[in-house]
Design a protein around this motif. Structure first.
Motif, mmCIF file in Angstrom:
data_model
loop_
_atom_site.group_PDB
_atom_site.id
_atom_site.type_symbol
_atom_site.label_atom_id
_atom_site.label_comp_id
_atom_site.label_asym_id
_atom_site.label_seq_id
_atom_site.Cartn_x
_atom_site.Cartn_y
_atom_site.Cartn_z
ATOM 1 N N TRP A 168 74.355 -14.283 -39.624
ATOM 2 C CA TRP A 168 75.152 -14.570 -40.827
ATOM 3 C C TRP A 168 75.717 -15.982 -40.792
ATOM 4 C CZ3 TRP A 168 74.255 -11.962 -44.922
ATOM 5 C CH2 TRP A 168 73.826 -10.640 -44.830
ATOM 6 N N TRP A 225 72.625 -12.718 -53.188
ATOM 7 C CA TRP A 225 73.679 -11.826 -53.689
ATOM 8 C C TRP A 225 74.742 -12.582 -54.492
ATOM 9 C CZ3 TRP A 225 72.377 -12.838 -48.666
ATOM 10 C CH2 TRP A 225 73.274 -13.608 -47.912
ATOM 11 N N GLY A 275 83.650 -7.816 -45.637
ATOM 12 C CA GLY A 275 82.382 -8.547 -45.722
ATOM 13 C C GLY A 275 82.366 -9.377 -46.993
ATOM 14 N N GLY A 276 83.501 -9.993 -47.263
ATOM 15 C CA GLY A 276 83.668 -10.749 -48.518
ATOM 16 C C GLY A 276 82.786 -11.984 -48.590
ATOM 17 N N GLY A 277 82.302 -12.450 -47.443
ATOM 18 C CA GLY A 277 81.413 -13.611 -47.426
ATOM 19 C C GLY A 277 82.067 -14.798 -48.105
ATOM 20 N N SER A 303 82.181 -14.975 -51.432
ATOM 21 C CA SER A 303 82.296 -14.497 -52.815
ATOM 22 C C SER A 303 83.529 -15.053 -53.523
ATOM 23 C CB SER A 303 82.383 -12.964 -52.798
ATOM 24 O OG SER A 303 82.836 -12.492 -54.036
ATOM 25 N N ASP A 306 85.321 -10.975 -42.702
ATOM 26 C CA ASP A 306 83.866 -11.159 -42.571
ATOM 27 C C ASP A 306 83.504 -11.461 -41.120
ATOM 28 O OD1 ASP A 306 81.574 -11.667 -44.894
ATOM 29 O OD2 ASP A 306 81.046 -12.514 -42.954
ATOM 30 N N SER A 356 81.337 -13.628 -40.359
ATOM 31 C CA SER A 356 80.953 -15.036 -40.283
ATOM 32 C C SER A 356 82.103 -15.962 -40.671
ATOM 33 C CB SER A 356 79.764 -15.283 -41.232
ATOM 34 O OG SER A 356 79.632 -16.654 -41.501
ATOM 35 N N GLY A 409 85.812 -10.797 -38.121
ATOM 36 C CA GLY A 409 85.670 -9.627 -37.265
ATOM 37 C C GLY A 409 84.496 -8.771 -37.696
ATOM 38 N N ASP A 410 84.256 -7.740 -36.898
ATOM 39 C CA ASP A 410 83.158 -6.809 -37.165
ATOM 40 C C ASP A 410 83.769 -5.504 -37.677
ATOM 41 O OD1 ASP A 410 81.137 -4.911 -37.055
ATOM 42 O OD2 ASP A 410 80.314 -5.671 -35.166
ATOM 43 N N ILE A 411 83.407 -5.120 -38.867
ATOM 44 C CA ILE A 411 84.036 -3.965 -39.503
ATOM 45 C C ILE A 411 83.716 -2.650 -38.775
ATOM 46 C CG2 ILE A 411 82.221 -3.503 -41.236
ATOM 47 C CD1 ILE A 411 86.079 -3.374 -41.647
ATOM 48 N N ALA A 452 77.869 -4.810 -50.929
ATOM 49 C CA ALA A 452 76.666 -5.158 -50.162
ATOM 50 C C ALA A 452 76.937 -5.411 -48.685
ATOM 51 C CB ALA A 452 75.962 -6.354 -50.801
ATOM 52 N N PHE A 479 74.087 -2.554 -44.807
ATOM 53 C CA PHE A 479 73.433 -3.164 -43.639
ATOM 54 C C PHE A 479 73.535 -2.283 -42.386
ATOM 55 C CE2 PHE A 479 74.093 -7.003 -46.173
ATOM 56 C CZ PHE A 479 72.810 -7.533 -46.101
ATOM 57 N N CYS A 498 67.706 -7.152 -47.366
ATOM 58 C CA CYS A 498 68.608 -8.169 -47.925
ATOM 59 C C CYS A 498 68.812 -9.205 -46.836
ATOM 60 C CB CYS A 498 69.937 -7.519 -48.318
ATOM 61 S SG CYS A 498 71.111 -8.666 -49.054
HETATM 62 C C1 LIG Z 1 75.127 -9.598 -48.721
HETATM 63 S S1 LIG Z 1 76.563 -10.382 -48.151
HETATM 64 C C2 LIG Z 1 77.750 -9.907 -49.380
HETATM 65 C C3 LIG Z 1 78.927 -10.847 -49.424
HETATM 66 C C4 LIG Z 1 79.973 -10.512 -50.496
HETATM 67 N N1 LIG Z 1 80.479 -9.160 -50.344
HETATM 68 C C5 LIG Z 1 79.414 -10.715 -51.870
HETATM 69 O O1 LIG Z 1 79.295 -9.753 -52.629
HETATM 70 O O2 LIG Z 1 79.134 -11.890 -52.208
HETATM 71 C C6 LIG Z 1 77.021 -9.394 -46.752
HETATM 72 C C7 LIG Z 1 78.245 -9.951 -46.024
HETATM 73 O O3 LIG Z 1 78.653 -9.005 -45.032
HETATM 74 C C8 LIG Z 1 79.008 -9.699 -43.852
HETATM 75 N N2 LIG Z 1 78.830 -8.734 -42.752
HETATM 76 C C9 LIG Z 1 77.663 -8.211 -42.298
HETATM 77 N N3 LIG Z 1 77.894 -7.332 -41.301
HETATM 78 C C10 LIG Z 1 79.248 -7.299 -41.136
HETATM 79 C C11 LIG Z 1 80.111 -6.592 -40.241
HETATM 80 N N4 LIG Z 1 79.625 -5.750 -39.333
HETATM 81 N N5 LIG Z 1 81.445 -6.808 -40.325
HETATM 82 C C12 LIG Z 1 81.937 -7.681 -41.239
HETATM 83 N N6 LIG Z 1 81.182 -8.374 -42.112
HETATM 84 C C13 LIG Z 1 79.849 -8.191 -42.065
HETATM 85 C C14 LIG Z 1 78.079 -10.894 -43.825
HETATM 86 O O4 LIG Z 1 78.546 -11.949 -43.032
HETATM 87 C C15 LIG Z 1 78.005 -11.249 -45.311
HETATM 88 O O5 LIG Z 1 79.002 -12.176 -45.677
#
Ligand SMILES: C[S@@+](CC[C@H](N)C(=O)[O-])C[C@H]1O[C@@H](n2cnc3c(N)ncnc32)[C@H](O)[C@@H]1O
Length: 203
Positions: free
Chosen positions: A7, A21, A48-50, A52, A70, A72, A95-97, A113, A117, A154
């Motif tokens: 990521w 996305w 996982g707001g990335g 956005s 997130d 990343s 962090g990791d959710i 989204a 994953f 994805c």
């Molecule tokens: C497809 S993107 C969606 C981003 C945002 N939610 C959006 O709608 O634009 C997935 C996001 O989930 C984050 N992500 C993936 N696995 C994760 C985890 N285990 N914990 C936290 N974030 C995670 C990624 O870094 C990425 O920013």
């Protein structure tokens, strides 16, 4: 490569409006959260707001306690830079959710989204355990995943697609479905991607 490296590489190589996305405005998420009529000082987390712009729009709508979480830091840095001084109003957490322990609970847990994953029951269960531990009683989960007729991957990673019923079955019994809707998202490359959105309320 770990997921975190994956990521961080994505958000390093691509700008936020190039990822598949990307949404200029996350209209469905905003309509759904507004429909809940939560207080402006209730705690909201974008899991996982990335990068956005959901957070930008929550600030515009005067929500006061917003956390963006997130895996990343590169993703969060895009948003922090975009928001400039306004970014100080937000709590940013890397962090990791599937394992993170939060310090407090949230009234609204938003996930677009991210859950899709998690492809193993072990990771899915860890996510759900966190959700249940850190969602307030009577709090809301707004979640969206690729739909049953959505893409199989994805960002180059395998995902799990969910129909309306499949996700309801996956979620614990103390979450009641309050809304459901479909979306056809158009990626920046012009591809159609079908998403489903659910809103649940915790008992
Ligand atoms: C497809 S993107 C969606 C981003 C945002 N939610 C959006 O709608 O634009 C997935 C996001 O989930 C984050 N992500 C993936 N696995 C994760 C985890 N285990 N914990 C936290 N974030 C995670 C990624 O870094 C990425 O920013």
């Amino acid at each position: 490569m770990t997921d975190k490296t994956h990521w961080n590489n994505i958000y390093n190589k691509k700008s936020p409006n190039e990822v598949s996305w990307y949404q200029p405005t996350p209209n469905i998420s905003l309509t759904l959260i507004e429909s809940l009529k939560v207080n402006k000082n209730d705690s909201i987390i974008d899991v996982g707001g990335g990068a956005s712009t959901f957070v930008d729009n929550l600030l515009k709508k005067s929500y006061e306690k917003v956390t963006v979480f997130d895996l990343s830091e590169n993703a969060l840095n895009h948003s922090r830079k975009r928001l400039n001084q306004e970014s100080e109003k937000i709590v940013w957490v890397v962090g990791d959710i599937t394992g993170h322990k939060f310090e407090s609970k949230y009234k609204v847990w938003h996930d677009r989204a991210v859950f899709h994953f998690l492809t193993t029951p072990e990771h899915q269960n860890k996510y759900i355990e966190n959700l249940i531990n850190f969602l307030e009683s009577k709090g809301y989960l707004i979640i969206s995943t690729f739909a049953e007729d959505g893409p199989l991957k994805c960002s180059g990673l395998e995902i799990v697609r969910y129909s309306k019923e499949e996700l309801i079955k996956k979620m614990p019994d103390n979450l009641n479905l309050v809304q459901f809707q479909k979306e056809t998202h158009i990626s920046p490359a012009g591809k159609e991607q079908r998403f489903n959105y659910w809103v649940f309320q915790k008992r």
